[in-house]
Design a protein around this motif. Structure first.
Motif, mmCIF file in Angstrom:
data_model
loop_
_atom_site.group_PDB
_atom_site.id
_atom_site.type_symbol
_atom_site.label_atom_id
_atom_site.label_comp_id
_atom_site.label_asym_id
_atom_site.label_seq_id
_atom_site.Cartn_x
_atom_site.Cartn_y
_atom_site.Cartn_z
ATOM 1 N N SER A 4 0.847 -1.187 0.000
ATOM 2 C CA SER A 4 0.000 0.000 0.000
ATOM 3 C C SER A 4 0.887 1.242 0.000
ATOM 4 N N ILE A 5 0.296 2.396 -0.275
ATOM 5 C CA ILE A 5 1.062 3.636 -0.289
ATOM 6 C C ILE A 5 1.650 3.926 1.081
ATOM 7 N N TRP A 6 0.936 3.564 2.143
ATOM 8 C CA TRP A 6 1.447 3.795 3.498
ATOM 9 C C TRP A 6 2.621 2.880 3.826
ATOM 10 N N GLU A 7 2.562 1.644 3.347
ATOM 11 C CA GLU A 7 3.687 0.731 3.545
ATOM 12 C C GLU A 7 4.911 1.203 2.766
ATOM 13 N N ILE A 8 4.688 1.716 1.558
ATOM 14 C CA ILE A 8 5.793 2.250 0.757
ATOM 15 C C ILE A 8 6.460 3.424 1.482
ATOM 16 N N LEU A 9 5.645 4.332 1.985
ATOM 17 C CA LEU A 9 6.183 5.493 2.703
ATOM 18 C C LEU A 9 6.901 5.069 3.982
ATOM 19 N N ALA A 10 6.349 4.062 4.666
ATOM 20 C CA ALA A 10 6.964 3.594 5.911
ATOM 21 C C ALA A 10 8.337 2.976 5.648
ATOM 22 N N ILE A 11 8.443 2.171 4.587
ATOM 23 C CA ILE A 11 9.718 1.534 4.265
ATOM 24 C C ILE A 11 10.748 2.573 3.841
ATOM 25 N N PHE A 12 10.318 3.546 3.036
ATOM 26 C CA PHE A 12 11.230 4.611 2.603
ATOM 27 C C PHE A 12 11.725 5.419 3.799
ATOM 28 N N ALA A 13 10.801 5.803 4.685
ATOM 29 C CA ALA A 13 11.179 6.576 5.871
ATOM 30 C C ALA A 13 12.125 5.772 6.762
ATOM 31 N N ALA A 14 11.853 4.474 6.891
ATOM 32 C CA ALA A 14 12.735 3.614 7.683
ATOM 33 C C ALA A 14 14.127 3.564 7.064
ATOM 34 N N GLY A 15 14.188 3.554 5.730
ATOM 35 C CA GLY A 15 15.479 3.555 5.041
ATOM 36 C C GLY A 15 16.267 4.818 5.332
ATOM 37 N N VAL A 16 15.583 5.974 5.309
ATOM 38 C CA VAL A 16 16.251 7.239 5.628
ATOM 39 C C VAL A 16 16.783 7.203 7.064
ATOM 40 N N GLY A 17 15.936 6.759 7.982
ATOM 41 C CA GLY A 17 16.348 6.692 9.379
ATOM 42 C C GLY A 17 17.505 5.737 9.595
ATOM 43 N N ALA A 18 17.444 4.575 8.938
ATOM 44 C CA ALA A 18 18.506 3.584 9.096
ATOM 45 C C ALA A 18 19.821 4.097 8.522
ATOM 46 N N GLY A 19 19.768 4.736 7.351
ATOM 47 C CA GLY A 19 20.983 5.275 6.750
ATOM 48 C C GLY A 19 21.624 6.331 7.629
ATOM 49 N N THR A 20 20.796 7.169 8.253
ATOM 50 C CA THR A 20 21.302 8.214 9.137
ATOM 51 C C THR A 20 21.947 7.615 10.379
ATOM 52 N N ILE A 21 21.230 6.734 11.047
ATOM 53 C CA ILE A 21 21.731 6.125 12.286
ATOM 54 C C ILE A 21 22.959 5.262 12.025
ATOM 55 N N ASN A 22 22.963 4.497 10.933
ATOM 56 C CA ASN A 22 24.106 3.640 10.620
ATOM 57 C C ASN A 22 25.374 4.455 10.427
ATOM 58 N N THR A 23 25.268 5.599 9.771
ATOM 59 C CA THR A 23 26.442 6.419 9.514
ATOM 60 C C THR A 23 26.991 7.021 10.802
ATOM 61 N N ILE A 24 26.110 7.431 11.697
ATOM 62 C CA ILE A 24 26.550 8.043 12.946
ATOM 63 C C ILE A 24 27.092 7.008 13.918
ATOM 64 N N VAL A 25 26.401 5.866 14.037
ATOM 65 C CA VAL A 25 26.800 4.890 15.058
ATOM 66 C C VAL A 25 26.544 3.449 14.634
ATOM 67 N N GLY A 26 25.407 3.152 14.037
ATOM 68 C CA GLY A 26 25.031 1.771 13.698
ATOM 69 C C GLY A 26 23.653 1.446 14.242
ATOM 70 N N SER A 27 23.183 0.249 14.015
ATOM 71 C CA SER A 27 21.890 -0.251 14.515
ATOM 72 C C SER A 27 20.700 0.188 13.679
ATOM 73 N N GLY A 28 20.933 0.701 12.478
ATOM 74 C CA GLY A 28 19.828 1.103 11.618
ATOM 75 C C GLY A 28 18.900 -0.035 11.248
ATOM 76 N N THR A 29 19.421 -1.258 11.247
ATOM 77 C CA THR A 29 18.599 -2.427 10.945
ATOM 78 C C THR A 29 17.433 -2.560 11.919
ATOM 79 N N LEU A 30 17.612 -2.072 13.141
ATOM 80 C CA LEU A 30 16.542 -2.152 14.130
ATOM 81 C C LEU A 30 15.383 -1.220 13.782
ATOM 82 N N ILE A 31 15.583 -0.345 12.793
ATOM 83 C CA ILE A 31 14.492 0.482 12.285
ATOM 84 C C ILE A 31 13.824 -0.188 11.095
#
Length: 257
Positions: A4-31
């Protein structure tokens, strides 16, 4: 799988969050991992899709930290070999071991890594005083202990990746005489190597969801640049505190799974 469009947006947002957290410290997979599971993907398919999608984020973060990588080529090349071997081993284990194989040990590993991160300044000072008494100098590559430790951490990284960066930082902080920002830059390169090696292996032997991969890939690439800009502005003390906060959240989430 249709999303669904909401699932697409959720996965994309999670990707942004994971990329940010992974670069700073790690653990983006938990998002990203819980979001993928929530869309209905089986655990192994979600893990493989996540590993593939996070490659651009890892590379983006490493590029963002390119200034801090200056003068570390030899260190990165040596440790990168162990990361590649460990990543391939971990990816192989993911497809051959039961999904619960690492569930008990992972929170313990992360907790130990956090303790090392907290104690790293004191450990470094104690090691420096000992070297001054003995008249020895630190090895620029950390020696066999660091190589073995990072290779084993990369096995875990190829298997699941959650909190992999925290383990890298704790080991390097204890065994290398360098700043947290420069060590973080090396961490990003090692994570990129592990993710890439594991993903190439998965391409040929595992099932994954292309839609999820693309969404996480685009999001994590954007997040990698955000993380690099934010992370390099953090003081060593704040960066260490951020590692502890994220790592503690990771332990809680892993225990509640």
């Amino acid at each position: 799988m249709a999303l669904s469009i909401w699932e697409i947006l959720a996965i994309f947002a999670a990707g942004v969050g994971a990329g940010t957290i992974n670069t700073i410290v790690g653990s983006g997979t938990l998002i990203t991992f819980p979001v993928l599971l929530a869309t209905g993907l089986p655990p192994v398919t979600a893990t493989v899709s996540n590993a593939l999608g996070l490659i651009p984020g890892s590379i983006s973060g490493a590029i963002g930290y390119r200034k801090e990588l200056a003068g570390q080529r030899r260190r990165v090349l040596k440790l990168g070999v162990g990361a590649a071997i460990g990543g391939l081993t971990g990816a192989t284990l993911l497809l051959s071991l039961p999904s619960t194989a690492f569930e008990t040990i992972v929170p313990v590993l992360v907790a130990l890594a956090l303790v090392l991160v907290i104690l790293q300044p004191r450990i470094s000072k104690a090691v420096q005083r000992r070297r001054e008494r003995n008249g020895t100098r630190p090895r620029p590559d950390g020696g066999p202990a660091l190589y073995a430790g990072l290779t084993l951490a990369s096995v875990y990284g190829g298997y699941f990746t959650a909190a992999q960066g925290i383990i890298y930082l704790s080991l390097m902080g204890m065994l290398l005489d360098d700043t947290m920002q420069r060590l973080n830059a090396v961490k990003n390169v090692l994570a990129a190597i592990v993710n890439s090696i594991a993903a190439l292996f998965f391409l040929f032997v595992a099932d994954f969801d292309w839609t999820a991969v693309v969404l996480i890939a685009v999001g994590s690439a954007i997040g990698g640049q955000i993380g690099a800009k934010v992370g390099r502005r953090l003081s060593p003390a704040f960066l260490r505190a951020f590692v502890v906060v994220v790592g503690t959240a990771a332990i809680v989430q892993l225990l509640l799974r």
